[in-house]
Design a protein around this motif. Structure first.
Motif, short mmCIF file in Angstrom:
data_model
loop_
_atom_site.label_atom_id
_atom_site.label_comp_id
_atom_site.label_asym_id
_atom_site.label_seq_id
_atom_site.Cartn_x
_atom_site.Cartn_y
_atom_site.Cartn_z
N GLN A 179 0.78 -1.63 0.11
CA GLN A 179 0.41 -0.11 0.06
C GLN A 179 0.92 1.06 0.26
O GLN A 179 0.41 2.25 -0.93
N THR A 180 2.09 1.43 0.82
CA THR A 180 3.03 2.20 0.83
C THR A 180 3.69 2.85 -0.88
O THR A 180 3.72 3.94 -1.00
N ALA A 181 3.68 0.98 -1.13
CA ALA A 181 4.59 1.53 -2.56
C ALA A 181 2.75 2.08 -3.67
O ALA A 181 3.59 2.85 -4.38
N VAL A 182 2.41 1.76 -3.45
CA VAL A 182 0.87 2.78 -4.41
C VAL A 182 1.07 3.59 -3.88
O VAL A 182 1.08 4.51 -5.06
N GLN A 183 1.58 4.53 -2.50
CA GLN A 183 0.90 5.42 -3.11
C GLN A 183 1.85 6.68 -3.24
O GLN A 183 1.72 7.11 -4.24
N ALA A 184 3.39 6.05 -3.35
CA ALA A 184 4.42 6.14 -3.68
C ALA A 184 4.34 6.39 -5.03
O ALA A 184 4.51 7.57 -5.45
N PHE A 185 3.32 5.85 -5.57
CA PHE A 185 3.60 5.27 -7.56
C PHE A 185 2.63 6.53 -7.97
O PHE A 185 2.88 7.73 -8.71
N ASN A 186 1.51 6.71 -7.24
CA ASN A 186 0.42 7.06 -7.30
C ASN A 186 1.22 9.10 -7.09
O ASN A 186 0.49 9.70 -8.35
N TYR A 187 1.79 8.85 -5.88
CA TYR A 187 2.24 10.21 -5.89
C TYR A 187 3.15 11.22 -7.26
O TYR A 187 3.06 11.86 -7.42
N LYS A 188 3.85 9.63 -7.32
CA LYS A 188 4.95 9.87 -8.97
C LYS A 188 4.19 10.23 -10.28
O LYS A 188 4.83 11.13 -10.86
N THR A 189 3.14 9.33 -10.31
CA THR A 189 2.77 9.74 -11.93
C THR A 189 1.69 11.52 -11.28
O THR A 189 1.79 12.21 -12.49
N THR A 190 0.76 11.79 -10.22
CA THR A 190 0.60 12.93 -10.56
C THR A 190 1.84 13.30 -10.55
O THR A 190 1.01 15.07 -11.72
N GLU A 191 2.87 14.27 -10.29
CA GLU A 191 3.87 14.60 -10.29
C GLU A 191 4.15 15.00 -11.94
O GLU A 191 4.10 16.11 -12.65
N ILE A 192 4.65 13.54 -12.96
CA ILE A 192 4.76 13.33 -13.99
C ILE A 192 3.32 14.39 -14.88
O ILE A 192 3.32 14.78 -15.61
N LYS A 193 2.20 14.30 -14.13
CA LYS A 193 1.49 15.09 -14.82
C LYS A 193 1.12 16.19 -15.00
O LYS A 193 1.11 17.20 -15.74
#
Length: 120
Positions: free
Chosen positions: A98-112
């Motif tokens: 779950q922590t990794a999913v949250q980090a991935f979501n944060y990273k993709t939001t940054e890219i967007k």
């Protein structure tokens, strides 16, 4: 270099993949709780991943983890599955995932945000 070729991104992706593999191993252990002679397994990868992070994304992508067989049995049928240990390991693995999913979501939001030309 791709968008996900950074140390942080590759760490997240590797953690997601290995957490999923660890959950599969735990599920297999739980399925064999009543199987006489079955030896439980676990996946160890945190130390390998930590060492690879210092070497960069390519090294992180090579981390596969190590399956460890628990040969110690406390049961008369020589089965080594401990329900307490498996549920504890499952909870830890789910938290890590779950922590990794949250980090991935944060990273993709940054890219967007960057791709839209907005400031972070």
């Amino acid at each position: 270099m791709g968008l996900f070729d950074t140390t942080a991104s590759q760490s997240i992706i590797t953690t997601l993949n290995l957490s999923q593999k660890a959950e599969t191993i735990i599920a297999n252990n739980l399925a064999n709780y009543d199987t006489p002679g079955y030896k439980s397994e676990s996946l160890s990868f945190q130390h390998q991943l930590a060492a690879a992070i210092a070497q960069g994304p390519a090294a992180i992508a090579q981390v596969k983890g190590q399956v460890v067989v628990n040969t110690m049995s406390l049961q008369p049928d020589l089965n080594s599955v401990s329900m307490t240990q498996q549920t504890t390991d499952l909870a830890k693995t789910q938290l890590l995932y779950q922590t990794a999913v949250q980090a991935f979501n944060y990273k993709t939001t940054e890219i967007k945000i960057v791709s839209e030309g907005r400031a972070l």
